[in-house]
Design a protein around this motif. Structure first.
Motif, PDB file in Angstrom:
ATOM      1  N   ILE A  77       6.267  -3.581  -3.132  1.00  0.00           N
ATOM      2  CA  ILE A  77       6.649  -2.877  -1.916  1.00  0.00           C
ATOM      3  C   ILE A  77       6.972  -1.456  -2.343  1.00  0.00           C
ATOM      4  CG2 ILE A  77       8.322  -2.746  -0.033  1.00  0.00           C
ATOM      5  CD1 ILE A  77       8.849  -5.791  -0.629  1.00  0.00           C
ATOM      6  N   GLY A  78       6.339  -0.505  -1.707  1.00  0.00           N
ATOM      7  CA  GLY A  78       6.583   0.884  -2.063  1.00  0.00           C
ATOM      8  C   GLY A  78       6.647   1.767  -0.842  1.00  0.00           C
ATOM      9  N   VAL A  79       7.369   2.866  -0.987  1.00  0.00           N
ATOM     10  CA  VAL A  79       7.483   3.830   0.102  1.00  0.00           C
ATOM     11  C   VAL A  79       7.218   5.217  -0.449  1.00  0.00           C
ATOM     12  CG1 VAL A  79       9.031   4.882   1.801  1.00  0.00           C
ATOM     13  CG2 VAL A  79       9.082   2.415   1.432  1.00  0.00           C
ATOM     14  N   TRP A  80       6.282   5.907   0.188  1.00  0.00           N
ATOM     15  CA  TRP A  80       6.021   7.304  -0.124  1.00  0.00           C
ATOM     16  C   TRP A  80       6.799   8.153   0.867  1.00  0.00           C
ATOM     17  CZ3 TRP A  80       4.155  10.869   3.343  1.00  0.00           C
ATOM     18  CH2 TRP A  80       3.908  12.139   2.826  1.00  0.00           C
ATOM     19  N   ASP A  81       7.387   9.250   0.368  1.00  0.00           N
ATOM     20  CA  ASP A  81       7.966  10.234   1.274  1.00  0.00           C
ATOM     21  C   ASP A  81       7.592  11.631   0.793  1.00  0.00           C
ATOM     22  OD1 ASP A  81      10.110  11.404  -0.415  1.00  0.00           O
ATOM     23  OD2 ASP A  81      11.106   9.472  -0.169  1.00  0.00           O
ATOM     24  N   ALA A  82       7.854  12.627   1.622  1.00  0.00           N
ATOM     25  CA  ALA A  82       7.402  13.993   1.366  1.00  0.00           C
ATOM     26  C   ALA A  82       8.345  14.798   0.478  1.00  0.00           C
ATOM     27  CB  ALA A  82       7.197  14.717   2.694  1.00  0.00           C
ATOM     28  N   ASN A  83       9.422  14.211   0.020  1.00  0.00           N
ATOM     29  CA  ASN A  83      10.379  14.923  -0.823  1.00  0.00           C
ATOM     30  C   ASN A  83      10.071  14.616  -2.292  1.00  0.00           C
ATOM     31  OD1 ASN A  83      12.550  15.988  -2.194  1.00  0.00           O
ATOM     32  ND2 ASN A  83      14.093  15.015  -0.909  1.00  0.00           N
ATOM     33  N   PRO A  84       9.717  15.635  -3.096  1.00  0.00           N
ATOM     34  CA  PRO A  84       9.378  15.366  -4.493  1.00  0.00           C
ATOM     35  C   PRO A  84      10.589  15.141  -5.402  1.00  0.00           C
ATOM     36  CG  PRO A  84       9.137  17.703  -4.024  1.00  0.00           C
ATOM     37  CD  PRO A  84       9.477  17.039  -2.726  1.00  0.00           C
ATOM     38  N   GLU A  85      11.796  15.341  -4.890  1.00  0.00           N
ATOM     39  CA  GLU A  85      12.987  15.156  -5.713  1.00  0.00           C
ATOM     40  C   GLU A  85      13.170  13.684  -6.067  1.00  0.00           C
ATOM     41  OE1 GLU A  85      15.006  17.605  -6.936  1.00  0.00           O
ATOM     42  OE2 GLU A  85      13.446  18.895  -6.102  1.00  0.00           O
ATOM     43  N   PRO A  86      13.540  13.402  -7.313  1.00  0.00           N
ATOM     44  CA  PRO A  86      13.741  11.989  -7.701  1.00  0.00           C
ATOM     45  C   PRO A  86      14.914  11.378  -6.947  1.00  0.00           C
ATOM     46  CG  PRO A  86      14.420  13.469  -9.466  1.00  0.00           C
ATOM     47  CD  PRO A  86      13.810  14.324  -8.400  1.00  0.00           C
ATOM     48  N   PRO A  87      14.874  10.066  -6.752  1.00  0.00           N
ATOM     49  CA  PRO A  87      16.010   9.405  -6.110  1.00  0.00           C
ATOM     50  C   PRO A  87      17.216   9.430  -7.039  1.00  0.00           C
ATOM     51  CG  PRO A  87      14.409   7.779  -6.850  1.00  0.00           C
ATOM     52  CD  PRO A  87      13.813   9.133  -7.116  1.00  0.00           C
TER      53      PRO A  87
END
Length: 137
Positions: A77-87
C-alpha cells in the motif's frame, strides 16, 4: 467468496487534497481486497491506508494517489503526494498513547512488516511515495 489471486495485480486511485478522500480511499481499498479474496488483511490494510492518505491530505497542498499492489503473497500500500520533503521519522507508538494526532507513521511501523519512503519525480512534478507492506498469511 472470491479466491485469493495468485497473479499480481495493481490499482491506483488519484485523489484530490480533500479530507473526504480518506474515506473514499479506505472504502475503495476494502472493496478491492474483498473482491480479490484478501478479507483477512482488510482491517489492518484499511488502518495503514488511512494513515498514509491522511498524512498526504493533511501535510500537503496538492493532489495525491493511493496505489495498491499484490504480488507474490505481499500486499503493498503506497501513497504518492506532491511534497518532496521526507516524512517525519515515526516515534514509538507508546509515546502517542494519549495523543489525538501524530501517531500515523508509528502505527504504520507497528502494523506493517516493512515500510519506507522514496522521493519521486515524474513529468516535472516532484513529490514522495510512502509505502508499507503486509504479507497475507
Amino acid at each position: 467468496m472470491p479466491e485469493t489471486s495468485k497473479e499480481p495485480w495493481e490499482y491506483s486511485l488519484y485523489i484530490p487534497n480533500d479530507p473526504r478522500a480518506v474515506t473514499v480511499s479506505r472504502r475503495t481499498l476494502r472493496l478491492i481486497l474483498t473482491m480479490h479474496g484478501l478479507i483477512g488483511v482488510v482491517d489492518v490494510a484499511e488502518l495503514l491506508a488511512t494513515e498514509l492518505v491522511s498524512n498526504a491530505v493533511r501535510h500537503t497542498k496538492g493532489p495525491a494517489a493511493l496505489r495498491v499492489r499484490w504480488s507474490a503473497g505481499v500486499l503493498r500500500i503506497g501513497v504518492w503526494d506532491a511534497n518532496p520533503e521526507p516524512p517525519e521519522p515515526p516515534g514509538q507508538l507508546e509515546q502517542f498513547a494519549d495523543m489525538e494526532e501524530g501517531r500515523g507513521l508509528a502505527l504504520v511501523r507497528a502494523c506493517a512488516e516493512v515500510w519506507g519512503w522514496q522521493p519521486l519525480a515524474r513529468e516535472g512534478n516532484r513529490g514522495k511515495y510512502v509505502w508499507c507492506e503486509l504479507a497475507a498469511a
